[in-house]
Write a protein that holds these residues in place. Structure first.
Motif, PDB file in Angstrom:
ATOM      1  N   TYR A 224       0.834  -1.202   0.000  1.00  0.00           N
ATOM      2  CA  TYR A 224       0.000   0.000   0.000  1.00  0.00           C
ATOM      3  C   TYR A 224       0.870   1.254   0.000  1.00  0.00           C
ATOM      4  CZ  TYR A 224      -3.967   3.037   1.168  1.00  0.00           C
ATOM      5  OH  TYR A 224      -4.930   4.006   1.148  1.00  0.00           O
ATOM      6  N   ARG A 225       1.912   1.248   0.825  1.00  0.00           N
ATOM      7  CA  ARG A 225       2.825   2.391   0.861  1.00  0.00           C
ATOM      8  C   ARG A 225       3.525   2.576  -0.488  1.00  0.00           C
ATOM      9  NH1 ARG A 225       2.546   0.633   6.119  1.00  0.00           N
ATOM     10  NH2 ARG A 225       2.947   2.147   7.805  1.00  0.00           N
ATOM     11  N   LEU A 226       4.009   1.465  -1.043  1.00  0.00           N
ATOM     12  CA  LEU A 226       4.744   1.551  -2.301  1.00  0.00           C
ATOM     13  C   LEU A 226       3.861   2.088  -3.427  1.00  0.00           C
ATOM     14  CD1 LEU A 226       6.782  -1.784  -2.187  1.00  0.00           C
ATOM     15  CD2 LEU A 226       7.655   0.538  -1.865  1.00  0.00           C
ATOM     16  N   ALA A 227       2.572   1.784  -3.360  1.00  0.00           N
ATOM     17  CA  ALA A 227       1.660   2.288  -4.393  1.00  0.00           C
ATOM     18  C   ALA A 227       1.489   3.795  -4.318  1.00  0.00           C
ATOM     19  CB  ALA A 227       0.297   1.604  -4.253  1.00  0.00           C
ATOM     20  N   LEU A 228       1.851   4.385  -3.162  1.00  0.00           N
ATOM     21  CA  LEU A 228       1.721   5.834  -2.980  1.00  0.00           C
ATOM     22  C   LEU A 228       3.074   6.542  -3.026  1.00  0.00           C
ATOM     23  CD1 LEU A 228      -0.916   5.841  -0.087  1.00  0.00           C
ATOM     24  CD2 LEU A 228      -1.319   6.431  -2.485  1.00  0.00           C
ATOM     25  N   LEU A 229       4.113   5.841  -3.469  1.00  0.00           N
ATOM     26  CA  LEU A 229       5.459   6.408  -3.553  1.00  0.00           C
ATOM     27  C   LEU A 229       5.989   6.242  -4.968  1.00  0.00           C
ATOM     28  CD1 LEU A 229       6.929   4.901  -0.256  1.00  0.00           C
ATOM     29  CD2 LEU A 229       6.500   7.342  -0.652  1.00  0.00           C
ATOM     30  N   ASP A 230       6.802   7.192  -5.398  1.00  0.00           N
ATOM     31  CA  ASP A 230       7.490   7.044  -6.677  1.00  0.00           C
ATOM     32  C   ASP A 230       8.467   5.877  -6.602  1.00  0.00           C
ATOM     33  OD1 ASP A 230       6.142   9.243  -7.680  1.00  0.00           O
ATOM     34  OD2 ASP A 230       7.713  10.650  -7.048  1.00  0.00           O
ATOM     35  N   LYS A 231       8.666   5.218  -7.709  1.00  0.00           N
ATOM     36  CA  LYS A 231       9.501   4.021  -7.741  1.00  0.00           C
ATOM     37  C   LYS A 231      10.913   4.285  -7.233  1.00  0.00           C
ATOM     38  CE  LYS A 231      10.770   2.550 -11.773  1.00  0.00           C
ATOM     39  NZ  LYS A 231      10.760   1.933 -13.121  1.00  0.00           N
ATOM     40  N   ASN A 232      11.466   5.458  -7.530  1.00  0.00           N
ATOM     41  CA  ASN A 232      12.844   5.774  -7.155  1.00  0.00           C
ATOM     42  C   ASN A 232      12.942   6.579  -5.866  1.00  0.00           C
ATOM     43  OD1 ASN A 232      13.890   4.503  -9.491  1.00  0.00           O
ATOM     44  ND2 ASN A 232      13.423   6.341 -10.708  1.00  0.00           N
ATOM     45  N   ASP A 233      11.829   6.764  -5.177  1.00  0.00           N
ATOM     46  CA  ASP A 233      11.837   7.497  -3.918  1.00  0.00           C
ATOM     47  C   ASP A 233      12.629   6.713  -2.870  1.00  0.00           C
ATOM     48  OD1 ASP A 233      10.456   7.971  -1.089  1.00  0.00           O
ATOM     49  OD2 ASP A 233      10.121   9.764  -2.295  1.00  0.00           O
ATOM     50  N   GLY A 234      13.359   7.439  -2.020  1.00  0.00           N
ATOM     51  CA  GLY A 234      14.163   6.781  -0.985  1.00  0.00           C
ATOM     52  C   GLY A 234      13.333   5.962  -0.014  1.00  0.00           C
ATOM     53  N   HIS A 235      12.109   6.424   0.281  1.00  0.00           N
ATOM     54  CA  HIS A 235      11.230   5.646   1.156  1.00  0.00           C
ATOM     55  C   HIS A 235      10.943   4.285   0.530  1.00  0.00           C
ATOM     56  CE1 HIS A 235      10.446   9.843   2.319  1.00  0.00           C
ATOM     57  NE2 HIS A 235      10.073   9.386   3.507  1.00  0.00           N
ATOM     58  N   ALA A 236      10.635   4.290  -0.777  1.00  0.00           N
ATOM     59  CA  ALA A 236      10.327   3.042  -1.469  1.00  0.00           C
ATOM     60  C   ALA A 236      11.537   2.110  -1.488  1.00  0.00           C
ATOM     61  CB  ALA A 236       9.870   3.347  -2.897  1.00  0.00           C
TER      62      ALA A 236
END
Length: 733
Positions: A563-575
């Motif tokens: 769910y979190r990954l679906a709300l983050l850009d693919k290259n975002d550090g959080h992801a």
């Protein structure tokens, strides 16, 4: 002065004003400021070649560090950076605490924080900007250790550049004095030109007469011998063999001992000592002093002083805080959140989507006041030698403490000698300034005042009870959240309001891609003294944000990481960190056969991204944390061993707070007193912690604080899978 976001922005604006003046006025003053010359004037030993770097005639190098040691091991990391850039053998470099003088104030911390918030100045303005921050540090008597700033700001942005420039100065000295060729280089403390070799110690005096060059080269990654390696910490041998002297160990001939009892009501003075005659007649008691907010008892040994303080019967002056309680404070915060709010962050237009279709999700969170509970309680010693006042203490800002002691003693600062000691923990408690108007150096005030009156040496030590009940606390915070899910179960908007200062704004911003976001806060002066607590506002807001996103995932019946990954850009550090930690822990969503569940949380703070997974079970309706997996992404890692140790320590510090930490306010004071009612994690409860450090070419992030914020929400999110969602801390209340 409180070190707030507002002050940083003000400092940045002041620098901008200086740049606007060009080469006149403030701009000229800052451009001509000679920081190296100032430090050289404050150096009383061998030649100071460049900022913070003293080259000795025996070909050793002394690094004068403005950062005190409170268990973080930053001094070793600083020496690794300098040893690499200056091209030294490890045995050549020594670490020494810089004196608590204005010549060694540290503007690099200011420069780093402001650069992080508003961006770095253009290249042409870097010199002026650096000088402006150094002058600001002089003005505020700043020699601070905190905010994970030692390595990432002072070390990487200041000392690294200074060491590289110093290396070039030594090469230039060999060329200038001995006619060395342009191919001259260095090798482990020597300047080398073919078969000719000159030690740094031989060249330093001539090198110091040369200008600091602009054309130096920083060492490439492949040339580094120390950065990125687990070098042995400088401070450990003395600690292992019990030779480290903490301020609580300080002894001076003829020393007497003082203990303290505070009034029991924040802000209230002591009105009467009801059994003064009884106390003064106790064995060994030399004096009893009403200090305003406290009463001090002086005796000929610490035990007698503390026993006399425990026997005190005192009455506090009636005060506006006398009826304060945790319940009344929470009620006030709730009412404040229903009133006028200030905006911290806004994306899109929430008003345009309010009232739309889809499930609305609401949540309210509460976190309590927390004490620092350092293993070494607050203490200081003071004594007079002729016309000089000596003060010895473990503090995170020795220069500030020295100037403060001079003010209390009504003496010129040049007549105060400050002896800075290692500390048994700090976590922001010993910084010297707070987030409120309260004085966080009260114990230094008390010992200086007593010595000025009694004229003999005194060591003042706060008991654990005094320290717990007269801290500068992590603020209690109430927060309200709402979101509406669209047809894909993703948030159409995200709205939050919390109680607290604008300093929490960066920490309170959700990292997720939501079209409409509004983050607000309410804030009023705190009746409870509040200060910087390890990871500052990140510890509260990571719990709020990461719990709420997990609630949304639960409503969507989705795997929390997916769910979190679906709300983050693919290259975002959080992801990136979420994917890595999922792999590290072999992520399983749901309850395992043995009754355990995993919870996840992610937060960026102090330049480092952290993703945490906690494996938790419920035992007798109490949370038990079995394992913790953490992935950090922090750019260059200077000392991996120290980094892992700091993250592990941060996890246990944060887990203690999450499971047990609370300071309840009753009748205007803190109810808790010692570790029996303010417990810490025991060895038998400590989870297995596995840390994976991701590295990149980016500038180093911090480690001292970053293990704290994500552990509470990770545990809470695991408990939610087990059917017990904590909305209030502590979890095991």
């Amino acid at each position: 002065m409180s070190l707030t976001r507002r002050m940083f922005v003000f400092g940045g604006a002041a620098i901008g004003g200086g740049l606007a003046l060009g080469v006149i006025g403030l701009g000229t003053h800052l451009a001509m400021h000679d920081r190296l010359g100032v430090q050289r004037e404050g150096n009383s030993k061998d030649t100071l070649l460049n900022l913070w770097l003293r080259i000795n005639k025996d070909n050793t190098v002394t690094l004068l560090s403005p950062h005190t040691e409170l268990g973080q091991g930053a001094g070793t990391g600083l020496t690794q950076i300098v040893a690499d850039e200056l091209d030294l053998n490890w045995q050549q470099i020594k670490l020494e605490l810089a004196p608590a003088t204005s010549e060694f104030s540290n503007g690099g911390v200011f420069e780093g924080f402001v650069g992080e918030m508003i961006g770095k100045p253009p290249a042409w303005a870097e010199h002026i900007a650096s000088n402006a921050f150094n002058r600001l540090a002089d003005l505020l008597n700043m020699q601070m250790t905190g905010g994970s700033a030692s390595i990432r700001f002072t070390g990487w942005q200041v000392m690294r550049e200074a060491a590289a420039a110093a290396r070039q100065m030594l090469i230039n000295a060999a060329i200038d004095k001995y006619g060395a060729s342009i191919n001259t280089t260095t090798d482990a403390g020597f300047v080398v030109d073919g078969d000719s070799r000159w030690s740094y110690g031989e060249l330093v005096e001539h090198a110091a007469t040369l200008d600091v060059p602009d054309n130096y080269t920083l060492r490439a990654k492949g040339e580094r011998k120390f950065i990125g390696k687990a070098m042995p910490r400088h401070d450990l041998p003395d600690k292992i063999f019990l030779e480290t002297q903490y301020s609580i160990d300080r002894h001076v001939e003829g020393m007497r001992y003082a203990a303290i009892a505070h009034s029991g009501v924040f802000g209230a003075n002591v009105a009467t000592i009801n059994n003064l005659a009884e106390i003064t007649s106790m064995r060994g008691v030399l004096g009893v002093e009403n200090m305003g907010l406290s009463v001090a008892v002086i005796a000929n040994n610490p035990w007698r002083a503390e026993q006399a303080v425990k026997a005190l019967k005192i009455t506090a002056v009636s005060h506006q805080n006398s009826d304060l309680s945790s319940a009344s404070i929470e009620t006030f915060q709730r009412e404040s959140l229903q009133g006028k709010l200030s905006d911290a962050h806004s994306v899109g237009d929430i008003a345009s989507v309010l009232g739309g279709s889809g499930e609305t999700v609401e949540a309210e969170f509460w976190v309590p006041y927390l004490a620092h509970a350092t293993m070494e309680p607050m203490n200081a010693s003071a004594w007079l030698e002729g016309d000089k006042l000596h003060v010895a203490a473990g503090v995170q800002n020795p220069l500030y403490a020295r100037v403060h002691a001079a003010k209390i003693a009504n003496m010129d600062v040049e007549d105060v000698v400050f002896h800075a000691h290692s500390m048994g923990g700090g976590f922001g408690r010993r910084v010297g300034f707070s987030m409120s108007e309260d004085n966080p150096l009260m114990w230094i005030d008390e010992v200086v005042t007593l010595v000025k009156k009694y004229q003999f040496p005194i060591k003042l030590t706060w008991s654990r009870e005094a320290d717990t009940r007269q801290d500068v606390y992590r603020p209690a915070v109430l927060a309200k959240f709402s979101a509406q899910l669209d047809e894909h179960a993703k948030p159409r908007y995200w709205q939050s309001a919390s109680y607290g200062s604008e300093g929490g704004a960066p920490a309170s911003m959700p990292p997720y891609n939501v079209d409409n976001i509004k983050v607000q806060f309410a804030n009023h002066p705190s009746p409870i003294p509040i200060g910087f607590w390890r990871s500052v506002e990140n510890s509260q807001h990571a719990f709020f944000n990461e719990s709420f996103i997990d609630i949304l995932a639960e409503k969507a019946q989705a795997d929390p990481i997916k769910y979190r990954l679906a709300l983050l850009d693919k290259n975002d550090g959080h992801a990136k960190c979420l994917k890595e930690v999922a792999q590290l822990c072999n992520w399983q969503y749901g309850v395992s056969a043995d009754g355990k569940a995993m919870g996840v949380a992610v937060q960026k703070s102090f330049g480092t991204m952290v993703a945490t997974v906690a494996e938790v079970s419920l035992q007798n309706n109490q949370a038990r944390v079995h394992r913790v997996w953490i992935v950090t992404d922090s750019g260059v890692v200077v000392n991996p061993d120290s980094a892992i140790a700091q993250v592990e320590g941060g996890v246990l510090f944060g887990l203690t707070a999450a499971l047990y930490g609370r300071c309840d306010i009753e009748n205007g004071g803190v109810k808790q007193s010692n570790f029996h009612d303010y417990p810490i994690i025991k060895m038998a409860e400590a989870p297995i912690v596995e840390v994976k450090l991701l590295e990149s070419a980016n500038e180093p992030g911090g480690f001292g604080e970053v293990g704290v914020p994500t552990i509470a929400p990770a545990v809470a999110n695991a408990l939610a899978i087990l059917g017990k969602r904590p909305m209030r801390l502590p979890i095991n209340a």
